[in-house]
Design a protein around this motif. Structure first.
Motif, PDB file in Angstrom:
ATOM      1  N   ARG A   1       0.823  -1.221   0.000  1.00  0.00           N
ATOM      2  CA  ARG A   1       0.000   0.000   0.000  1.00  0.00           C
ATOM      3  C   ARG A   1       0.852   1.265   0.000  1.00  0.00           C
ATOM      4  O   ARG A   1       0.518   2.239  -0.676  1.00  0.00           O
ATOM      5  CB  ARG A   1      -0.938   0.007   1.211  1.00  0.00           C
ATOM      6  N   ILE A   2       1.957   1.269   0.757  1.00  0.00           N
ATOM      7  CA  ILE A   2       2.772   2.492   0.760  1.00  0.00           C
ATOM      8  C   ILE A   2       3.442   2.688  -0.592  1.00  0.00           C
ATOM      9  O   ILE A   2       3.607   3.822  -1.052  1.00  0.00           O
ATOM     10  CB  ILE A   2       3.829   2.491   1.899  1.00  0.00           C
ATOM     11  N   ALA A   3       3.799   1.586  -1.249  1.00  0.00           N
ATOM     12  CA  ALA A   3       4.402   1.696  -2.585  1.00  0.00           C
ATOM     13  C   ALA A   3       3.394   2.287  -3.565  1.00  0.00           C
ATOM     14  O   ALA A   3       3.714   3.155  -4.379  1.00  0.00           O
ATOM     15  CB  ALA A   3       4.870   0.330  -3.065  1.00  0.00           C
ATOM     16  N   ARG A   4       2.153   1.810  -3.484  1.00  0.00           N
ATOM     17  CA  ARG A   4       1.105   2.328  -4.368  1.00  0.00           C
ATOM     18  C   ARG A   4       0.806   3.789  -4.055  1.00  0.00           C
ATOM     19  O   ARG A   4       0.496   4.580  -4.952  1.00  0.00           O
ATOM     20  CB  ARG A   4      -0.153   1.464  -4.195  1.00  0.00           C
ATOM     21  N   LEU A   5       0.895   4.124  -2.783  1.00  0.00           N
ATOM     22  CA  LEU A   5       0.588   5.486  -2.338  1.00  0.00           C
ATOM     23  C   LEU A   5       1.521   6.510  -2.968  1.00  0.00           C
ATOM     24  O   LEU A   5       1.094   7.597  -3.374  1.00  0.00           O
ATOM     25  CB  LEU A   5       0.687   5.537  -0.810  1.00  0.00           C
ATOM     26  N   VAL A   6       2.809   6.180  -3.069  1.00  0.00           N
ATOM     27  CA  VAL A   6       3.789   7.134  -3.602  1.00  0.00           C
ATOM     28  C   VAL A   6       4.230   6.768  -5.019  1.00  0.00           C
ATOM     29  O   VAL A   6       5.179   7.340  -5.545  1.00  0.00           O
ATOM     30  CB  VAL A   6       5.024   7.219  -2.678  1.00  0.00           C
ATOM     31  N   LYS A   7       3.526   5.796  -5.632  1.00  0.00           N
ATOM     32  CA  LYS A   7       3.837   5.341  -6.993  1.00  0.00           C
ATOM     33  C   LYS A   7       5.301   4.921  -7.110  1.00  0.00           C
ATOM     34  O   LYS A   7       6.018   5.330  -8.031  1.00  0.00           O
ATOM     35  CB  LYS A   7       3.503   6.442  -8.016  1.00  0.00           C
ATOM     36  N   ALA A   8       5.735   4.134  -6.148  1.00  0.00           N
ATOM     37  CA  ALA A   8       7.121   3.667  -6.124  1.00  0.00           C
ATOM     38  C   ALA A   8       7.208   2.260  -6.690  1.00  0.00           C
ATOM     39  O   ALA A   8       6.306   1.453  -6.485  1.00  0.00           O
ATOM     40  CB  ALA A   8       7.651   3.683  -4.688  1.00  0.00           C
ATOM     41  N   PRO A   9       8.288   1.929  -7.401  1.00  0.00           N
ATOM     42  CA  PRO A   9       8.486   0.552  -7.856  1.00  0.00           C
ATOM     43  C   PRO A   9       8.565  -0.372  -6.642  1.00  0.00           C
ATOM     44  O   PRO A   9       9.307  -0.096  -5.693  1.00  0.00           O
ATOM     45  CB  PRO A   9       9.813   0.608  -8.611  1.00  0.00           C
ATOM     46  N   PHE A  10       7.816  -1.454  -6.666  1.00  0.00           N
ATOM     47  CA  PHE A  10       7.738  -2.358  -5.516  1.00  0.00           C
ATOM     48  C   PHE A  10       7.836  -3.799  -5.984  1.00  0.00           C
ATOM     49  O   PHE A  10       7.225  -4.186  -6.981  1.00  0.00           O
ATOM     50  CB  PHE A  10       6.400  -2.152  -4.792  1.00  0.00           C
ATOM     51  N   ILE A  11       8.625  -4.591  -5.277  1.00  0.00           N
ATOM     52  CA  ILE A  11       8.720  -6.012  -5.605  1.00  0.00           C
ATOM     53  C   ILE A  11       8.770  -6.810  -4.310  1.00  0.00           C
ATOM     54  O   ILE A  11       9.414  -6.408  -3.333  1.00  0.00           O
ATOM     55  CB  ILE A  11       9.953  -6.315  -6.484  1.00  0.00           C
ATOM     56  N   LYS A  12       8.041  -7.921  -4.309  1.00  0.00           N
ATOM     57  CA  LYS A  12       8.073  -8.836  -3.154  1.00  0.00           C
ATOM     58  C   LYS A  12       8.827 -10.089  -3.562  1.00  0.00           C
ATOM     59  O   LYS A  12       8.535 -10.683  -4.597  1.00  0.00           O
ATOM     60  CB  LYS A  12       6.651  -9.202  -2.731  1.00  0.00           C
TER      61      LYS A  12
END
Length: 449
Positions: free
Chosen positions: A69-80
């Motif tokens: 959610r925080i990645a989506r919030l700031v439009k940051a590239p995110f990988i799990k």
């Protein structure tokens, strides 16, 4: 980002995630510190390291969801990624640098999609003109045609084009077919098999061999609406500057990228008596360079990992964070413990979030014309059953609610298209009637719920 204060970030997370205030606060501060870093003088900016976080808690309590959610919030590239998938070079496994390569791939796609969206209006204009070219009758040419006839022909074609434009916009050409060239999807597939540690060579060779084959096109007859969609996509692709996209994507990875390392407890050394595993410490040492800050070679160029935020998580039932090697621990200065979920939390999870399960299932059945209503006592009963089964079997946290809800609504979901009843109320009696046999029979609940 300057408007996203820590308090505002927590408020946004509260819309989707119940409880876990300490974890929300920690990630909110870490996120705000990234913005603060961008505001300090440049000579100090590179010295400020990200405050990586270890989240400790059982499965299903919101660790991954908070990070996503925080990645989506700031439009940051995110990988799990799961830490257990990476082993020492020389053992069977993946090269840890592939984390950064995958993250960069995601960032390029993210920025490209944003650019495609930005140029949509212009792409639609160009696509419409191209489509009208396809719809227009061929130009009549002859050496005997006089100057006056040429003028009339041009006037006629201009008038016809505007009529076709109006008809297209009104949807009156939707059943008409046009001949157009489309890319042939059946291109040769090149697979290169390489051992662990040679993944970058694998990528480069695959790209090189794939580019040896020219893009093939074929003529195809398609309906006007489909032709328009294809043309919009093609025009948008032409308008996007890929060099600019790649540059922006690499900058985002380096300054706002987030890597979520799951199951780090599985690569920690266990207590004596549980048996050694030579690869556990090796995985930690392999991960260290990208967490401490290094440069990774990707197909988009060199990517620095110095300021990527790493969030590690694990249940730590058998091992403890202190069982990780000191160098690894030192790179995760912030530790937060997420609490197991209670029945009260389950009630809130079912009702409060904007994407709550109650809202999801109601929306799904509304597509069949069925209005689904849950009474408060039904929600209490569902939460109670999920809590009981978690205590009796493996505690999988909020994920248990998905299983319980699916079993509860199985009959309605199956019969929905043929049901005459359009309004259905789920009360506590209905919940008990559908689920009590699983609650009474411990063996049955163990395998079904």
């Amino acid at each position: 980002m300057d408007r996203l204060t820590p308090r505002r970030i927590v408020e946004e997370l509260d819309r989707y995630i119940v409880g876990q205030d300490e974890a929300k606060k920690a990630v909110a501060i870490a996120l705000r510190n990234r913005w603060r870093r961008q505001q300090v003088p440049k000579e100090l900016r590179d010295e400020i390291a990200p405050k990586n976080i270890i989240m400790i808690g059982p499965t299903g309590v919101g660790k991954t969801e908070i990070s996503r959610r925080i990645a989506r919030l700031v439009k940051a590239p995110f990988i799990k990624v799961e830490a257990t998938k990476f082993t020492e070079v020389g053992y069977v496994g993946r090269d840890v640098e592939s984390i950064i390569r995958d993250l960069t791939d995601l960032a390029v796609k993210m920025v490209k999609d944003e650019e495609m969206e930005r140029v949509q209006a212009r792409a639609r204009e160009l696509a419409e003109e191209h489509l009208l070219d396809l719809l227009m009758p061929p130009l009549r040419t002859s050496s005997r045609v006089g100057y006056g006839e040429v003028e009339r022909e041009e006037s006629y074609r201009k008038e016809t084009r505007e009529k076709l434009r109006t008809m297209f916009r009104q949807g009156r050409l939707d059943d008409r077919f046009v001949e157009m060239e489309v890319a042939d999807q059946k291109r040769p597939i090149v697979e290169i098999f390489s051992s662990a540690g040679l993944e970058e060579m694998d990528i480069n060779l695959r790209d090189m061999f794939s580019n040896l084959f020219p893009k093939r096109v074929k003529r195809k007859s398609v309906r006007v609406p489909e032709a328009y969609k294809i043309l919009v996509q093609e025009e948008a692709q032409k308008l996007v500057d890929m060099d600019k996209v790649v540059k922006e994507a690499v900058e985002r990875v380096e300054n706002t990228g987030i890597v979520f390392l799951d199951e780090v407890d599985k690569i920690a050394g266990r207590e004596a008596g549980h048996g050694p595993d030579v690869s556990r410490e090796g995985v930690q040492r392999d991960l260290l360079p990208i967490i401490e800050g290094s440069t990774v070679n990707t197909k988009y160029g060199m990517v620095k990992t110095d300021h990527i935020l790493f969030i590690a998580s694990g249940a730590f039932h058998v091992s403890r964070p202190s069982d990780l090697i000191p160098e690894f621990q030192g790179r995760f200065p912030i530790r937060v413990e997420l609490k197991p979920l209670t029945k009260g939390d389950f009630v809130r999870i079912l009702k409060e979030p904007e994407n709550s399960l109650i809202r999801q299932y109601s929306a799904l059945l509304r597509t069949e014309g069925i209005e689904l209503t849950f009474t408060d006592d039904a929600i209490e009963e569902i939460a109670g059953i999920a809590t009981m089964i978690n205590e009796r079997t493996e505690n999988i946290g909020a994920r248990r609610l998905h299983t319980v809800m699916e079993k509860l609504l199985e009959e309605i979901s199956f019969n929905a298209p043929e049901m005459k009843e359009r309004e259905i109320t789920i009360d506590a009696a209905y919940v008990r009637d559908r689920l009590m046999e699983y609650v009474k029979d411990e063996d049955l609940s163990r395998y079904i719920l």
